[in-house]
Write an enzyme that holds these catalytic residues in place. Structure first.
Site, mmCIF file in Angstrom:
data_model
loop_
_atom_site.group_PDB
_atom_site.id
_atom_site.type_symbol
_atom_site.label_atom_id
_atom_site.label_comp_id
_atom_site.label_asym_id
_atom_site.label_seq_id
_atom_site.Cartn_x
_atom_site.Cartn_y
_atom_site.Cartn_z
ATOM 1 N N LYS A 80 40.970 11.036 -25.796
ATOM 2 C CA LYS A 80 40.583 12.446 -25.852
ATOM 3 C C LYS A 80 40.047 12.735 -27.248
ATOM 4 C CE LYS A 80 40.965 16.219 -23.217
ATOM 5 N NZ LYS A 80 40.851 16.391 -21.779
ATOM 6 N N GLY A 185 43.946 32.095 -8.875
ATOM 7 C CA GLY A 185 42.769 31.704 -9.650
ATOM 8 C C GLY A 185 41.649 31.231 -8.747
ATOM 9 N N GLY A 187 38.368 30.417 -9.618
ATOM 10 C CA GLY A 187 37.251 29.960 -10.444
ATOM 11 C C GLY A 187 36.513 28.818 -9.765
ATOM 12 N N VAL A 189 37.174 25.750 -9.256
ATOM 13 C CA VAL A 189 37.952 24.920 -8.334
ATOM 14 C C VAL A 189 38.605 25.779 -7.250
ATOM 15 C CG1 VAL A 189 39.863 23.289 -8.102
ATOM 16 C CG2 VAL A 189 38.429 23.215 -10.147
ATOM 17 N N TYR A 191 38.002 28.679 -5.903
ATOM 18 C CA TYR A 191 37.152 29.250 -4.855
ATOM 19 C C TYR A 191 36.724 28.183 -3.843
ATOM 20 C CZ TYR A 191 33.670 32.027 -2.472
ATOM 21 O OH TYR A 191 32.958 32.697 -1.498
#
Ligand code: NAD
Length: 350
Positions: A80, A185, A187, A189, A191
């Site tokens: 990362k 939520g 957003g 993902v 939706y």
């Protein structure tokens, strides 16, 4: 400050600090484990309060990618990168190019992708300086839609598949018809997940702090709208956190009525004891980094010769992985997230 003795160090293979005085770049790349392949994980840009905070974040995230990539069956280890700075104020093409050169100096042991504060166009600038970047292509995705490096469709498909696995295990059912799901939520993902669930015959209860998002779901899927603060306590079969982390915490756990917790959000358990409490109460939890791996599967595939059909198969295999996790957890009488960690460790330490 000691890095080697940092509480989150956990045997990292390398941690590098990058600085470019001209663009103002201050960044860290952490590579946790490359036994399965080069470290793959997103680049985050965040206005960290201190260097110490950035170090803790990058170490945790990089370790998390080792487990996630191993469970997703990828030929990638965990890594990362973080840039210390406010994306709204400090992000410039020069900064992104300097980050690209920093990544390039890692000679391929770290491959970057999108994360908070970094968009696909940013990655395209970064890619002028290094080839060790993925998730920037345009192609047809696992659901036949045009991909622009956006991992959300694959993530949503993986979560949907994972919910089916959880339902098989907890409710001994193969179909979702008539089951109720609370999605927190809506957003990128959440939706799409709502669309899959609606198509499979589930009834939906939804919440979002954005009123336009809930209106859209109400119209498209006949979803019932719940209060964003209390949706976790709805009398549903499945609770799917798809917004922020720590959805399962001291406040929400006592009111939870669902039999299954399975959603896209990262770090759903605020603390490990919240997972143990779910287990004690007989609520099946789909470990977040296993069920939400569709995105990294997709982005990982973009690193090679992208084959949409193969990506779809791999994303659907998240269901098989969860079947294994739930089965072993049942046999051992331990929480699924403990078993998932153990399976991942078997894979990347083999
Ligand atoms: P997004 O930013 O597109 O959507 C998040 C949605 O949650 C927004 O609509 C926002 O308004 C809503 N929201 C914020 N706070 C809320 C609250 N308190 N209650 C209800 N709604 C709230 O993010 P996304 O890409 O859909 O990702 C959703 C989650 O899944 C995040 O936790 C993300 O880290 C995780 N995740 C995403 C991917 C991916 O491929 N996008 C992959 C793995 C994990």
């Amino acid at each position: 400050m000691s890095i080697l003795e940092h509480p989150e160090f956990d045997g990292h293979e390398q941690v590098c600090f990058g600085h470019d005085p001209v663009s103002g770049l201050r960044a860290i790349i952490a590579v946790h484990n490359t036994r399965l392949g080069p470290g793959l994980g997103g680049l985050r840009m965040w206005p960290y309060e201190s260097e110490a905070e950035a170090i803790t974040d990058v170490l945790r995230l990089s370790r998390g990618m080792t487990y996630k990539n191993a469970m997703a069956g990828l030929a990638h280890g965990g890594g990362k990168a973080v840039i210390i700075g406010d994306p709204a104020r400090h992000k410039t093409p020069a900064l992104m190019r300097a980050m690209g050169r920093f990544i390039d100096r890692q000679a391929g042991c770290y491959i970057t992708a999108e994360d908070s504060g970094i968009s696909v166009p940013d990655l395209q600038v970064l890619a002028q300086e290094t080839r060790f970047v993925t998730g920037v292509m345009t192609a047809e995705g696992p659901d036949g839609e045009v991909l622009t490096g956006d991992p959300s469709p694959a993530t949503a498909l993986g979560v949907f598949t994972g919910i089916r696995a959880a339902v098989r295990h907890a409710l001994q059912r193969d179909d979702l018809r008539g089951l109720s799901v609370a999605i927190q939520g809506l957003g990128s993902v959440g939706y799409r997940l709502a669309g899959h669930l609606h198509e499979a015959g589930a009834s939906l209860v939804v919440s979002d702090i954005n009123p336009a998002a809930v209106d859209r779901a109400r119209e498209a899927f006949g979803a019932r709208v719940a209060d964003a603060d209390t949706i976790y306590g709805e009398a549903v079969d499945i609770y799917a956190p798809c917004a922020m982390g720590a959805a399962i915490n001291d406040r929400t756990l006592p009111g939870l009525q669902a039999r299954i917790v399975a959603g896209a959000a990262n770090n759903q358990l605020q603390r490990p004891e919240h997972g143990r409490e779910l287990h004690r109460r007989g609520i099946l939890y789909a470990p977040d980094y296993v069920i939400n791996a569709g995105g990294v599967i997709d982005v990982g595939a973009q690193w090679g010769d992208y084959d949409a059909a193969q990506v779809r198969q791999r994303v659907l295999a998240i269901g098989d992985t969860l079947d294994q996790v739930f089965r072993e957890a049942g046999e051992a009488g331990e929480p699924p997230e403990v078993i998932a960690d153990r399976i991942a460790e078997r894979r990347f330490r083999a």
